[in-house]
Design an enzyme around this catalytic site. Structure first.
Site, PDB file in Angstrom:
ATOM      1  N   PRO A   1      52.227  37.839  41.380  1.00 46.24           N
ATOM      2  CA  PRO A   1      50.877  38.266  41.770  1.00 46.24           C
ATOM      3  C   PRO A   1      49.951  37.068  41.966  1.00 46.24           C
ATOM      4  CG  PRO A   1      51.683  39.489  39.852  1.00 46.24           C
ATOM      5  CD  PRO A   1      52.602  38.330  40.059  1.00 46.24           C
ATOM      6  N   GLU A   2      49.520  36.878  43.193  1.00 46.69           N
ATOM      7  CA  GLU A   2      48.504  35.881  43.512  1.00 46.69           C
ATOM      8  C   GLU A   2      47.315  36.649  44.079  1.00 46.69           C
ATOM      9  OE1 GLU A   2      50.256  32.688  45.845  1.00 46.69           O
ATOM     10  OE2 GLU A   2      52.191  32.963  44.887  1.00 46.69           O
TER      11      GLU A   2
ATOM     12  N   HIS B   1      59.104  47.162  27.754  1.00 43.01           N
ATOM     13  CA  HIS B   1      58.231  46.204  28.427  1.00 43.01           C
ATOM     14  C   HIS B   1      56.782  46.676  28.494  1.00 43.01           C
ATOM     15  CE1 HIS B   1      61.786  44.011  29.351  1.00 43.01           C
ATOM     16  NE2 HIS B   1      62.262  44.907  30.185  1.00 43.01           N
TER      17      HIS B   1
ATOM     18  N   ARG C   1      58.081  39.499  31.130  1.00 41.37           N
ATOM     19  CA  ARG C   1      58.029  38.106  30.697  1.00 41.37           C
ATOM     20  C   ARG C   1      56.992  37.852  29.610  1.00 41.37           C
ATOM     21  NH1 ARG C   1      59.748  35.417  35.136  1.00 41.37           N
ATOM     22  NH2 ARG C   1      61.882  34.799  35.014  1.00 41.37           N
TER      23      ARG C   1
ATOM     24  N   ARG D   1      42.302  11.775  45.214  1.00 34.79           N
ATOM     25  CA  ARG D   1      43.337  12.269  44.304  1.00 34.79           C
ATOM     26  C   ARG D   1      44.709  11.784  44.753  1.00 34.79           C
ATOM     27  NH1 ARG D   1      41.527  16.722  41.159  1.00 34.79           N
ATOM     28  NH2 ARG D   1      43.521  16.443  40.108  1.00 34.79           N
TER      29      ARG D   1
END
Length: 275
Positions: free
Chosen positions: A2-3, A93, A112, A151
């Site tokens: 998920p982004e 879960h 997870r 950077r």
DNA sequence: ATAAGGCCCTGACCGC
DNA sequence: TGCGGTCAGGGCCTTA
């Protein structure tokens, strides 16, 4: 994973299910899922809260409550937040179970166990470190360039840094760099003005396309890291140009896609199209 | 301040 | 078939 597009899809699709619903209480099966307050106090604090607003900041889901507090959910890698029938099976879960006033259950599932939930009076405390929202006006080419200026870290690594720009993860970082024609290993400070502008536009384009396709569902055989709240898959995984396409032909020039590791993350690119 | 590496987690997968 | 080792990775933490 998920982004931003996946979380945006979540918020849009959960809103009609949760709007106006009241949480009756909570059972916490894995205490570390609850970041704030501690798992012991969470059930008492969430009980009686009613959902009224729905938003997103970066990869964080913001569920606004009538009390003025905010329930913040971060799915991380494998988290799922869904509304199910009252007699739904609670598997190993399912780490948080929240009964709703319509008899259904709001479930947080996460194989997870990286996902986190906060219940706070002021969401900004949790979100303070985030950089600009990439699809809002606050994300400017000039501001983006300033953040990269000087950077030495790779541009790929900095795209994953949520303080540079919020919501980009491994999938959309690789896809944006491909579309901008920039090698992911380039030191961020070496990008020229035109490249910064191209990358800025590519980030927005891939995120918007990701949202239009309801996110990316991928996973090794059967196990999906991301599915929409109603159980359907997203569609952006079919649009990947380089992500997890190692050895397959670049869709533009046919050169095999290469894979390297940057910032301990798999990174995929075309060695010809990206410079 | 920046950069690099470790850590949390578990299911899938690989080689033997 | 069984088993141990490896990989995946977002965000936070420590170290240099």
């Amino acid at each position: 994973m998920p982004e931003l597009p996946e979380v945006e899809t979540y918020v849009r699709e959960l809103a009609p299910e949760l709007a106006g619903r009241q949480v009756l209480g909570a059972r916490v099966n894995w205490s570390r899922t609850i970041a704030t307050p501690d798992a012991e106090h969470f059930p008492g604090l969430i009980a009686g809260q009613r959902f009224v607003t729905f938003g997103r900041r970066g990869k964080y889901m913001l569920l606004g409550l009538a009390s003025g507090m905010t329930l913040i959910v971060h799915l991380r890698m494998t988290g799922h937040l869904r509304v199910e029938a009252g007699d739904a099976v609670i598997d190993q879960h399912t780490h948080v179970v929240m009964p709703l006033d319509d008899g259904r259950l709001l479930l947080f599932q996460d194989s997870r166990k990286f996902g986190r939930i906060w219940l706070v009076p002021d969401a900004e405390v949790v979100l303070a470190r985030l950089g600009p929202e990439p699809l809002e006006d606050s994300f400017t080419v000039d501001g983006f360039g300033l953040r990269l200026n000087g950077r030495s870290a790779s541009i790929k690594t900095l795209l994953l840094d949520q303080s540079i720009v919020a919501g980009v993860g491994n999938i959309y970082a690789d896809e944006a760099l491909f579309r901008a024609g920039i090698l992911p290993a380039r030191a961020a400070g070496t990008l020229e003005a035109g490249e910064v502008a191209a990358l800025h536009a590519a980030i927005r384009a891939v995120l918007e396309e990701g949202i239009a396709k309801a996110g990316s569902s991928l996973g090794k055989s059967g196990l999906q890291n991301y599915v929409r709240p109603g159980g359907e898959l997203g569609g952006f995984q079919d649009e990947f140009k380089v992500f997890r396409r190692t050895g397959l032909p670049c869709p533009v020039c046919g050169t095999p896609v290469e894979r390297i590791v940057l910032g301990q993350r798999s990174t995929h690119f075309c060695p010809v199209c990206q410079r």
